[in-house]
Write an enzyme that holds these catalytic residues in place. Structure first.
Site, PDB file in Angstrom:
ATOM      1  N   GLY A  77      19.864   3.422   0.089  1.00 34.62           N
ATOM      2  CA  GLY A  77      19.517   2.004   0.006  1.00 34.62           C
ATOM      3  C   GLY A  77      18.376   1.591   0.915  1.00 34.62           C
ATOM      4  CB  ILE A  78      16.326   3.455   3.398  1.00 36.75           C
ATOM      5  CG1 ILE A  78      17.526   3.836   4.261  1.00 36.75           C
ATOM      6  CG2 ILE A  78      15.089   3.189   4.246  1.00 36.75           C
ATOM      7  CD1 ILE A  78      17.411   5.185   4.933  1.00 36.75           C
ATOM      8  N   GLY A  79      15.042   2.385   0.744  1.00 39.24           N
ATOM      9  CA  GLY A  79      13.873   1.952  -0.023  1.00 39.24           C
ATOM     10  C   GLY A  79      14.079   0.571  -0.618  1.00 39.24           C
ATOM     11  CD  GLU A  90      -2.814   1.361   0.180  1.00 41.04           C
ATOM     12  OE1 GLU A  90      -3.120   2.515  -0.185  1.00 41.04           O
ATOM     13  OE2 GLU A  90      -3.278   0.346  -0.338  1.00 41.04           O
ATOM     14  CB  VAL A 105      12.645   6.526   1.822  1.00 38.42           C
ATOM     15  CG1 VAL A 105      13.966   6.943   2.437  1.00 38.42           C
ATOM     16  CG2 VAL A 105      12.502   5.009   1.823  1.00 38.42           C
ATOM     17  CG  ASN A 158       7.353   9.424  -7.417  1.00 42.75           C
ATOM     18  OD1 ASN A 158       8.532   9.710  -7.585  1.00 42.75           O
ATOM     19  ND2 ASN A 158       6.874   9.008  -6.254  1.00 42.75           N
ATOM     20  N   GLY A 160      18.508   7.493  -1.476  1.00 45.70           N
ATOM     21  CA  GLY A 160      19.818   7.253  -2.058  1.00 45.70           C
ATOM     22  C   GLY A 160      20.748   6.473  -1.133  1.00 45.70           C
ATOM     23  CE1 TYR A 210       8.997   1.341  -5.876  1.00 44.24           C
ATOM     24  CE2 TYR A 210       7.482   2.695  -7.126  1.00 44.24           C
ATOM     25  CZ  TYR A 210       8.001   2.283  -5.919  1.00 44.24           C
ATOM     26  OH  TYR A 210       7.524   2.832  -4.754  1.00 44.24           O
TER      27      TYR A 210
END
Length: 106
Positions: free
Chosen positions: A36-38, A24, A28, A65, A34, A72
């Site tokens: 690497g969290i996402g 859903e 971040v 976006n 940038g 993605y």
């Protein structure tokens, strides 16, 4: 990350015997992008999908976006151009609910 959260919400679903996981929301904070969290969050959600026996992971992204779209695509996502997002809200939701005639009343 100074205690900040990167919210993720997902749900499992099954259509015609093909289970999947719907993501859903994945967000971040701009100043943390940038790092690497996402990607790490998405990888964890993918791991949950596989662990639960899901054959797919789905989510939506706004067409403007482009940074998210590029991200993605880079992780192997495919866009399903034949699908459209549908929503009923506000007065239209109320009218539609009234037509149920109290079918879902407690």
């Amino acid at each position: 990350m100074s205690g900040r959260l990167c919210p993720v919400f997902f749900q499992l679903f099954d259509l015609a015997g093909a289970s999947g996981l719907y993501l859903e929301d994945l967000f971040v904070e701009p100043e943390l992008r940038g790092l690497g969290i996402g990607k790490a969050l998405l990888e964890q959600v993918a791991a949950i999908a596989v662990e639960k026996g899901c054959g797919r992971l789905q989510w939506a992204v706004l067409d403007w976006n482009t940074p998210a779209i590029d991200f993605y695509l880079a992780v192997g996502a495919e866009f399903m151009d034949e699908w459209r997002t549908v929503r009923v809200n506000g007065e239209a939701l109320e009218v539609l609910a009234v037509r149920a005639g109290g079918a879902c009343a407690p």
